[in-house]
Each structure stands twice: as structure tokens, then as C-alpha cells.
Design a protein around this motif. Sequence first.
Motif, short mmCIF file in Angstrom:
data_model
loop_
_atom_site.label_atom_id
_atom_site.label_comp_id
_atom_site.label_asym_id
_atom_site.label_seq_id
_atom_site.Cartn_x
_atom_site.Cartn_y
_atom_site.Cartn_z
N ALA A 22 48.56 29.63 38.76
CA ALA A 22 47.60 29.12 37.81
C ALA A 22 49.74 29.27 36.95
CB ALA A 22 47.30 30.18 36.98
N PRO A 23 49.57 28.84 35.61
CA PRO A 23 50.76 28.86 34.79
C PRO A 23 51.35 29.98 34.86
CG PRO A 23 48.72 27.52 33.78
CD PRO A 23 48.22 28.19 34.38
N ASN A 24 50.01 30.62 34.45
CA ASN A 24 50.90 32.95 33.94
C ASN A 24 51.79 33.37 35.26
OD1 ASN A 24 48.75 33.34 35.88
ND2 ASN A 24 47.82 34.21 34.60
N GLU A 114 42.93 21.87 36.44
CA GLU A 114 43.41 21.98 34.55
C GLU A 114 43.97 23.01 34.37
OE1 GLU A 114 41.76 18.09 32.76
OE2 GLU A 114 43.13 16.99 34.29
N PHE A 115 44.73 23.67 33.44
CA PHE A 115 44.65 24.46 32.74
C PHE A 115 44.04 24.26 31.24
CE2 PHE A 115 46.49 24.85 37.11
CZ PHE A 115 45.60 26.16 36.76
N ALA A 116 43.10 25.51 30.72
CA ALA A 116 43.10 24.88 29.55
C ALA A 116 43.74 25.41 28.70
CB ALA A 116 41.67 25.77 28.94
N GLU A 117 43.60 25.66 27.59
CA GLU A 117 45.00 26.43 26.37
C GLU A 117 45.06 27.91 26.85
OE1 GLU A 117 44.90 25.40 22.30
OE2 GLU A 117 44.75 23.14 22.29
N ASP A 118 43.83 28.50 26.91
CA ASP A 118 44.00 29.61 26.98
C ASP A 118 44.85 30.95 28.95
OD1 ASP A 118 41.69 29.03 29.12
OD2 ASP A 118 40.17 30.28 27.78
#
Length: 149
Positions: A22-24, A114-118
Motif C-alpha cells: 500500500a502507499p504507506n 486503487e487507494f482512497a485519500e485515507d
Amino acid sequence: MASQDAGTGNLPPGCETINLRAPNGSTLDLEGEWLDVSRDDAATMTWFVRTEGDCFFGVGSVSQFTDYSNVFTVQEFNGTIRPDFTIDGAFVHVGPAAFSETTAVYVPAVLLIEFAEDGHPVIREDREPNVIGPRCPRPEVCTPPMELR
């Protein structure tokens, strides 16, 4: 000697190890209960997703429905998770009218991760709304592209 079809480690046959982040930076986890937010009516579906390596298994159902002729009330999606955050697979419509001559039972499709803003993952069907095709055979049974959150 193990079969060529045997899975990797404890994975089912045909499923391979994949390491998506994930982005994090955390390991991407798609397992669990998802809600299809593409609809806000009585036909909203709850999906249950399981992953085994790069294999994706999902089953969706409408918890309360009155139109028993609607093929879309129970669906299955099985596919392969790719390193580019897509899932290649197919929907299988197994609702009450799934075996009618007017609606495809098996529909190849691509899902996008995809990834939400949160930062939470979102699984979206790669299809344009209201465009006639296998998942939208006629305007009266054209469901919006699935969006799981």
C-alpha cells in the motif's frame, strides 16, 4: 516429486506468492467484507473476499431483494492479482436467473486496485457506466461498475 500444478508453500495450486505494498508501505490486504458502493438502493451487494498469494476469490450477494428474476443478486469473481495492481478474472452470475439466454453467465473482467485519500484500498471494476457489453447487456439490467470499499 511435487506436481508442477502444486501451489507455492501452502498456497493452492496455480497461486503464486505476491508482495504488493500500500502507499504507506504496509502489505496490501484485500481479505474481508466489502460493500459495493456503486449503488445506493436495495440491490447493494456485500462482497466477501479471500486471497491466497496472487489468487483472488470473491462472492457478492444482495442481502435483501425482491426481484428474484435478477441475475445480479449473487455473483462470484475469481482472478489473479497482478504486480500492476490489477486483477484479471471473471464474474460468474449465479443469481436466480443466471441461466437465462439474455444475460451472460461468465464475463471476463479486470478489477483495479486503487487507494482512497485515507489510504484504504478500493477495488473498482474497469468498465465505463452505461456502456453496453457483457456486464451491461441491456439498459434495464445495466448495473454500475462495481466499486468495493
